[in-house]
Write a protein that holds these residues in place. Sequence first.
Motif, short mmCIF file in Angstrom:
data_model
loop_
_atom_site.label_atom_id
_atom_site.label_comp_id
_atom_site.label_asym_id
_atom_site.label_seq_id
_atom_site.Cartn_x
_atom_site.Cartn_y
_atom_site.Cartn_z
N MET A 67 0.83 -1.21 0.00
CA MET A 67 0.00 0.00 0.00
C MET A 67 0.86 1.26 0.00
O MET A 67 0.63 2.19 -0.77
CB MET A 67 -0.90 0.03 1.24
CG MET A 67 -2.21 -0.67 1.10
SD MET A 67 -3.19 -0.30 2.57
CE MET A 67 -4.54 -1.45 2.30
N ARG A 68 1.85 1.26 0.89
CA ARG A 68 2.72 2.42 0.96
C ARG A 68 3.49 2.60 -0.35
O ARG A 68 3.66 3.72 -0.84
CB ARG A 68 3.70 2.25 2.14
CG ARG A 68 4.70 3.38 2.24
CD ARG A 68 5.72 3.14 3.33
NE ARG A 68 6.90 3.96 3.11
CZ ARG A 68 8.01 3.85 3.81
NH1 ARG A 68 8.11 2.97 4.79
NH2 ARG A 68 9.05 4.61 3.53
N HIS A 69 3.96 1.51 -0.90
CA HIS A 69 4.69 1.56 -2.16
C HIS A 69 3.84 2.20 -3.26
O HIS A 69 4.28 3.12 -3.95
CB HIS A 69 5.09 0.14 -2.57
CG HIS A 69 5.59 0.03 -3.98
ND1 HIS A 69 6.89 0.32 -4.33
CD2 HIS A 69 4.96 -0.35 -5.13
CE1 HIS A 69 7.05 0.14 -5.62
NE2 HIS A 69 5.90 -0.27 -6.14
N TRP A 70 2.61 1.73 -3.42
CA TRP A 70 1.76 2.25 -4.49
C TRP A 70 1.37 3.70 -4.25
O TRP A 70 1.34 4.50 -5.19
CB TRP A 70 0.51 1.38 -4.63
CG TRP A 70 0.78 0.05 -5.24
CD1 TRP A 70 0.60 -1.18 -4.67
CD2 TRP A 70 1.30 -0.20 -6.55
NE1 TRP A 70 0.98 -2.17 -5.53
CE2 TRP A 70 1.42 -1.61 -6.70
CE3 TRP A 70 1.70 0.62 -7.60
CZ2 TRP A 70 1.90 -2.19 -7.87
CZ3 TRP A 70 2.18 0.03 -8.76
CH2 TRP A 70 2.27 -1.35 -8.88
N ALA A 71 1.08 4.05 -3.02
CA ALA A 71 0.71 5.43 -2.73
C ALA A 71 1.86 6.39 -3.03
O ALA A 71 1.65 7.51 -3.49
CB ALA A 71 0.28 5.57 -1.27
N THR A 72 3.09 5.91 -2.80
CA THR A 72 4.27 6.73 -3.11
C THR A 72 4.48 6.83 -4.61
O THR A 72 4.67 7.93 -5.15
CB THR A 72 5.52 6.13 -2.44
OG1 THR A 72 5.32 6.04 -1.03
CG2 THR A 72 6.74 6.99 -2.71
N CYS A 73 4.43 5.70 -5.31
CA CYS A 73 4.66 5.68 -6.76
C CYS A 73 3.57 6.46 -7.51
O CYS A 73 3.83 7.04 -8.56
CB CYS A 73 4.71 4.25 -7.27
SG CYS A 73 6.16 3.33 -6.74
N CYS A 74 2.36 6.45 -6.98
CA CYS A 74 1.25 7.15 -7.64
C CYS A 74 1.21 8.63 -7.29
O CYS A 74 0.30 9.34 -7.74
CB CYS A 74 -0.07 6.50 -7.27
SG CYS A 74 -0.26 4.81 -7.89
N ILE A 77 1.41 10.15 -1.68
CA ILE A 77 2.20 10.49 -0.50
C ILE A 77 3.67 10.58 -0.92
O ILE A 77 4.04 10.10 -2.00
CB ILE A 77 2.03 9.46 0.65
CG1 ILE A 77 2.55 8.08 0.21
CG2 ILE A 77 0.57 9.38 1.08
CD1 ILE A 77 2.56 7.04 1.34
N ALA A 78 4.49 11.17 -0.07
CA ALA A 78 5.90 11.32 -0.40
C ALA A 78 6.71 11.37 0.89
O ALA A 78 6.17 11.62 1.98
CB ALA A 78 6.13 12.58 -1.22
N ASP A 79 8.02 11.15 0.78
CA ASP A 79 8.90 11.28 1.93
C ASP A 79 8.92 12.72 2.40
O ASP A 79 8.95 13.66 1.59
CB ASP A 79 10.32 10.84 1.57
CG ASP A 79 10.44 9.34 1.38
OD1 ASP A 79 9.65 8.60 2.01
OD2 ASP A 79 11.32 8.91 0.61
N GLY A 80 8.90 12.90 3.73
CA GLY A 80 8.97 14.24 4.29
C GLY A 80 10.41 14.66 4.53
O GLY A 80 11.36 14.02 4.05
N GLU A 85 9.62 10.47 8.23
CA GLU A 85 8.44 11.30 8.00
C GLU A 85 7.87 11.08 6.60
O GLU A 85 8.60 10.98 5.61
CB GLU A 85 8.79 12.78 8.16
CG GLU A 85 7.58 13.71 8.06
CD GLU A 85 7.96 15.17 8.24
OE1 GLU A 85 7.12 16.03 7.98
OE2 GLU A 85 9.12 15.43 8.65
N LEU A 86 6.57 10.95 6.55
CA LEU A 86 5.84 10.91 5.29
C LEU A 86 4.88 12.09 5.26
O LEU A 86 4.43 12.57 6.31
CB LEU A 86 5.05 9.61 5.14
CG LEU A 86 5.85 8.34 4.89
CD1 LEU A 86 4.92 7.12 4.99
CD2 LEU A 86 6.51 8.37 3.50
N THR A 87 4.53 12.53 4.06
CA THR A 87 3.59 13.63 3.93
C THR A 87 2.65 13.38 2.77
O THR A 87 2.99 12.62 1.85
CB THR A 87 4.35 14.96 3.72
OG1 THR A 87 3.41 16.04 3.65
CG2 THR A 87 5.15 14.93 2.43
N THR A 88 1.49 13.97 2.82
CA THR A 88 0.60 13.89 1.66
C THR A 88 1.07 14.89 0.62
O THR A 88 1.74 15.88 0.93
CB THR A 88 -0.85 14.21 2.06
OG1 THR A 88 -0.93 15.54 2.57
CG2 THR A 88 -1.35 13.22 3.11
#
Length: 319
Positions: A67-74, A77-80, A85-88
């Motif tokens: 889930m985290r992988h896909w949300a990042t690739c799409c 979300i992104a690294d903060g 830290e993660l951020t929208t």
Amino acid sequence: MPRGPIFQDTYKPQFSGHETFPLRYGWLKKAYDAVSERAGTPDSKAAFTRDDAIARFGVGKNMVSSMRHWATCCGVIADGEGANELTTTELGDNIFGKAGFDPYMEHPTSLWLVHWHLAGRPEKTTWYWSFNNFPGVTFERERLVRALEKVAKDRAWPRVSATTVRRDVECFLRTYVAKRPSANASPEDTLESPLSELGLIKALGKRDGFRFVRGPKSTLGRGVFLYALIDFWKYYTTAKTLSFEAIAHEPGSPGRVFLLDENDIADRLLDLEEFTEGAFRWSETAGLKQVLRDVPLDGDIALKYAAFDYQPKKTKEAA
């Protein structure tokens, strides 16, 4: 002509991260909400690693990671700034936020935006290369695997095994083509990825045969097309003109990523001036077919145009 960032010496290939699970319905929203709730905290990555993550998301540990992988690739979300830290993202906020256009991904515009972030940018190697550099229209699974193995060998990419590539290709195909149901498969395993709704890849009658579906895309709005055009333009050149050839055929271009034919691209480019009120316009002066821009390609200009596709289309009577 340059062949795109995937062929640059500094490129780092990615053939994993999804844990063999294709993107599934509801995953991006769940990942976005988890990060949004912990936004600004120094340990927001813990939303995916805490002991209660499995219970929260209702899936296994590997699926949480997926889930985290896909949300990042799409691009949701992104690294903060901090290591944990993660951020929208602005894209994620526009789709899934409190005032988001499509929190449950029911609109095709969201699917096209997600597809662009997967196949229009080089981070996802199999996705980017398959849509932008694979030479054929029809193919078999094994042929795609061998082609990617050859690219990896030619570029001397380290730690790229045949098994890893094969699993990535399997996940790639399941992202765009619904998996055939079997007697032993659970309902969750046979639930297709939302991107299968785009109809970009079709399974052929013969075993393991597939076809890229090139041609007009009726659900691809002019806002998302322009969003992709701006995104590609930023990478491709700083000039205020962009040729038709690049838009239609260059790796990473809207023409390649959306599998559009030249006639459909031309129709879309002719519409730019009216749609953008002159900010972008089509020109064929002196035999040069190109798009001209009178605005900088910075800020959230691309998202502003994409947002138009979420608005109800006006009928002639309503207009």
